[in-house]
Design an enzyme around this catalytic site. Sequence first.
Site, PDB file in Angstrom:
ATOM      1  N   LYS A  13       0.903  -1.044   0.031  1.00 53.13           N
ATOM      2  CA  LYS A  13      -0.002   0.189   0.028  1.00 53.13           C
ATOM      3  C   LYS A  13       0.848   1.296   0.075  1.00 53.13           C
ATOM      4  CE  LYS A  13      -2.305  -0.711   3.880  1.00 53.13           C
ATOM      5  NZ  LYS A  13      -1.644  -2.138   4.316  1.00 53.13           N
ATOM      6  N   ARG A  88      -9.073   1.424   8.767  1.00 51.54           N
ATOM      7  CA  ARG A  88      -8.719   0.148   9.252  1.00 51.54           C
ATOM      8  C   ARG A  88      -9.833  -0.766  10.139  1.00 51.54           C
ATOM      9  NH1 ARG A  88      -2.850   1.123   8.915  1.00 51.54           N
ATOM     10  NH2 ARG A  88      -1.634  -0.694   9.305  1.00 51.54           N
ATOM     11  N   ARG A 127      11.893  -6.066   4.830  1.00 59.67           N
ATOM     12  CA  ARG A 127      11.668  -4.639   4.421  1.00 59.67           C
ATOM     13  C   ARG A 127      12.602  -3.995   5.229  1.00 59.67           C
ATOM     14  NH1 ARG A 127       5.631  -2.271   4.849  1.00 59.67           N
ATOM     15  NH2 ARG A 127       5.944  -2.244   7.061  1.00 59.67           N
ATOM     16  N   ARG A 160      11.918  -1.481  10.547  1.00 57.98           N
ATOM     17  CA  ARG A 160      10.740  -0.879  11.454  1.00 57.98           C
ATOM     18  C   ARG A 160      10.603  -1.990  12.629  1.00 57.98           C
ATOM     19  NH1 ARG A 160       5.634   0.635   8.119  1.00 57.98           N
ATOM     20  NH2 ARG A 160       4.492  -0.454   9.952  1.00 57.98           N
ATOM     21  N   ARG A 171       0.253  -8.336  13.762  1.00 56.71           N
ATOM     22  CA  ARG A 171      -0.460  -7.331  12.783  1.00 56.71           C
ATOM     23  C   ARG A 171      -1.206  -8.038  11.712  1.00 56.71           C
ATOM     24  NH1 ARG A 171       4.517  -4.669  10.497  1.00 56.71           N
ATOM     25  NH2 ARG A 171       3.363  -3.342   9.473  1.00 56.71           N
TER      26      ARG A 171
END
Length: 213
Positions: A13, A88, A127, A160, A171
């Site tokens: 996203k 969300r 990531r 992160r 998550r």
Amino acid sequence: MNVVLLGAPGAGKGTQARRLAEHLGLPPISTGDLLRAARSARSSLGQKAEKFMAEGKLVPDDLVIDLIRERLSGKDCLGGYILDGFPRTLRQAEVLDQNLLQNGAKIDRVVNLDVDPTELVKRLSGRRQCRGCGENFHVSFHPPKREGICDRCGGALFQREDDREEVIRKRLEVYQKETKPLVEYYRRKGNLKDVTGTGGLEEVFAAIVQALK
Ligand code: AMP
């Protein structure tokens, strides 16, 4: 045009929202980025949000709704925006719709980026993000030209804290329970398009642009 990008964490996203925003000349608005900025600034909201974010949980609706309300009242949003990571929850989606309706506006298009859960875990755990411009890289699938350095702005790359495996699992669980019902919410409204998020960045981007036509 007001666009929402829906999809699980790691679906792409953020990356696609930034590209799309550049393409359409609209601001990309990420509640994750806004919350991380509030956390770094040690604002009262940032301090309240910190614990939820570190544990991979959603920040309470009222806090996020106030934050987005303020951001969407910015002059740069008058011509539309690309929302990434908001809404969300069903409550967030309903409040957003009510607010837009009061101003005679609406969400014009929702793009649902669909990616297989095992692929999501691989993407998130490798990531790396740029501290400067927020661009995302991946240690294997999309490595930077120079290790640890952003190709785009030369900023330092970091992992992160919520991209650690145990937080990733949480998550994804939260996504299934709280956010996935939004797919049906928008599908019923008739403005949702599904896009396969697996594939090259350019291929997915082209599919998103096509879905917005
Ligand atoms: P993201 O960068 O979109 O993955 O968001 C990072 C974290 O910020 C999430 O795991 C949540 O803790 C929080 N967050 C971002 N957007 C929202 C939202 N719309 N509602 C609640 N929490 C959010």
